[in-house]
Design a protein around this motif. Sequence first.
Motif, PDB file in Angstrom:
ATOM      1  N   UNK A  96       0.835  -1.185   0.000  1.00  0.00           N
ATOM      2  CA  UNK A  96       0.000   0.000   0.000  1.00  0.00           C
ATOM      3  C   UNK A  96       0.874   1.240   0.000  1.00  0.00           C
ATOM      4  N   UNK A  97       0.400   2.248  -0.686  1.00  0.00           N
ATOM      5  CA  UNK A  97       1.085   3.526  -0.614  1.00  0.00           C
ATOM      6  C   UNK A  97       0.652   4.221   0.669  1.00  0.00           C
ATOM      7  N   UNK A  98       1.462   5.121   1.121  1.00  0.00           N
ATOM      8  CA  UNK A  98       1.131   5.856   2.340  1.00  0.00           C
ATOM      9  C   UNK A  98       0.132   6.960   2.012  1.00  0.00           C
ATOM     10  N   UNK A  99      -0.717   7.264   2.968  1.00  0.00           N
ATOM     11  CA  UNK A  99      -1.603   8.405   2.810  1.00  0.00           C
ATOM     12  C   UNK A  99      -0.781   9.677   2.945  1.00  0.00           C
ATOM     13  N   UNK A 100      -1.361  10.796   2.559  1.00  0.00           N
ATOM     14  CA  UNK A 100      -0.656  12.075   2.661  1.00  0.00           C
ATOM     15  C   UNK A 100      -0.315  12.391   4.115  1.00  0.00           C
ATOM     16  N   UNK A 101      -1.228  12.084   5.024  1.00  0.00           N
ATOM     17  CA  UNK A 101      -0.964  12.339   6.439  1.00  0.00           C
ATOM     18  C   UNK A 101       0.152  11.429   6.948  1.00  0.00           C
ATOM     19  N   UNK A 102       0.108  10.141   6.587  1.00  0.00           N
ATOM     20  CA  UNK A 102       1.169   9.223   7.013  1.00  0.00           C
ATOM     21  C   UNK A 102       2.535   9.668   6.509  1.00  0.00           C
ATOM     22  N   UNK A 103       2.585  10.157   5.290  1.00  0.00           N
ATOM     23  CA  UNK A 103       3.857  10.631   4.738  1.00  0.00           C
ATOM     24  C   UNK A 103       4.403  11.798   5.547  1.00  0.00           C
ATOM     25  N   UNK A 104       3.514  12.600   6.136  1.00  0.00           N
ATOM     26  CA  UNK A 104       3.955  13.737   6.940  1.00  0.00           C
ATOM     27  C   UNK A 104       4.403  13.323   8.334  1.00  0.00           C
ATOM     28  N   UNK A 105       3.745  12.319   8.926  1.00  0.00           N
ATOM     29  CA  UNK A 105       4.005  11.999  10.335  1.00  0.00           C
ATOM     30  C   UNK A 105       4.830  10.735  10.528  1.00  0.00           C
ATOM     31  N   UNK A 106       5.081   9.999   9.476  1.00  0.00           N
ATOM     32  CA  UNK A 106       5.843   8.763   9.601  1.00  0.00           C
ATOM     33  C   UNK A 106       6.996   8.765   8.599  1.00  0.00           C
ATOM     34  N   UNK A 107       8.102   9.383   8.978  1.00  0.00           N
ATOM     35  CA  UNK A 107       9.225   9.481   8.047  1.00  0.00           C
ATOM     36  C   UNK A 107       9.809   8.107   7.704  1.00  0.00           C
ATOM     37  N   UNK A 108      10.673   8.108   6.734  1.00  0.00           N
ATOM     38  CA  UNK A 108      11.249   6.885   6.190  1.00  0.00           C
ATOM     39  C   UNK A 108      11.920   6.021   7.260  1.00  0.00           C
ATOM     40  N   UNK A 109      12.631   6.641   8.199  1.00  0.00           N
ATOM     41  CA  UNK A 109      13.322   5.838   9.214  1.00  0.00           C
ATOM     42  C   UNK A 109      12.343   5.078  10.100  1.00  0.00           C
ATOM     43  N   UNK A 110      11.154   5.635  10.343  1.00  0.00           N
ATOM     44  CA  UNK A 110      10.151   4.898  11.116  1.00  0.00           C
ATOM     45  C   UNK A 110       9.605   3.725  10.307  1.00  0.00           C
ATOM     46  N   UNK A 111       9.472   3.901   9.013  1.00  0.00           N
ATOM     47  CA  UNK A 111       9.028   2.805   8.154  1.00  0.00           C
ATOM     48  C   UNK A 111      10.058   1.673   8.158  1.00  0.00           C
ATOM     49  N   UNK A 112      11.325   2.034   8.188  1.00  0.00           N
ATOM     50  CA  UNK A 112      12.380   1.016   8.225  1.00  0.00           C
ATOM     51  C   UNK A 112      12.337   0.248   9.544  1.00  0.00           C
ATOM     52  N   UNK A 116     -11.103   8.569  -4.565  1.00  0.00           N
ATOM     53  CA  UNK A 116      -9.934   8.057  -5.271  1.00  0.00           C
ATOM     54  C   UNK A 116      -8.750   7.839  -4.326  1.00  0.00           C
ATOM     55  N   UNK A 117      -8.622   8.668  -3.300  1.00  0.00           N
ATOM     56  CA  UNK A 117      -7.536   8.495  -2.332  1.00  0.00           C
ATOM     57  C   UNK A 117      -7.799   7.324  -1.390  1.00  0.00           C
ATOM     58  N   UNK A 118      -9.067   7.055  -1.100  1.00  0.00           N
ATOM     59  CA  UNK A 118      -9.438   5.946  -0.214  1.00  0.00           C
ATOM     60  C   UNK A 118      -9.343   4.606  -0.947  1.00  0.00           C
ATOM     61  N   UNK A 119      -9.624   4.609  -2.228  1.00  0.00           N
ATOM     62  CA  UNK A 119      -9.758   3.386  -3.025  1.00  0.00           C
ATOM     63  C   UNK A 119      -8.590   2.402  -2.897  1.00  0.00           C
TER      64      UNK A 119
END
Length: 152
Positions: A7-23, A79-82
């Motif tokens: 899944x791609x990240x939502x716009x909010x997740x991209x703001x609050x969950x930087x790449x290092x947290x995803x790792x 479209x963003x929820x889909x």
Amino acid sequence: MEENERLTMTALDAQVSPRHLQMIKAAIPYVHLTEQRFLSIYVKFLEFKNTMDFFSVDDDQLQACSLNADSSDPMNMLNDIRPFCTDSERETMDMLLNVFQAMNLYRAYQSSTSSSGESAGPANSMDALKSMLSPEQQAMFDTYSAMLSNMT
């Protein structure tokens, strides 16, 4: 939606969950159970802190609304929820999107006929559109039309 589908990240997740947290999240299944608990809580805490920081800006308008170019358009929201929906939910989303598109097409038709002075009434035009649908789709169209007319 299959489990292994990324899944791609939502716009909010991209703001609050930087790449290092995803790792860190990706590494959690590979550490001992006690560390899994700690890391999971730690990552969620940092995301919560980042969310609080994100919304603490002294702006008159809600910052999350600016994440999307046109946040007032319900079609953009659907479209963003889909991508996060199951297959059956996607079918419902697609049906809703089709209803929105049909309504936009109908509104454009109405405005073009009213400006050109044609006498085709809205009921006749709507009946013509509905006659192209199956009885099941007509019932769904009526339901969504009623819902959407209450929104506008």
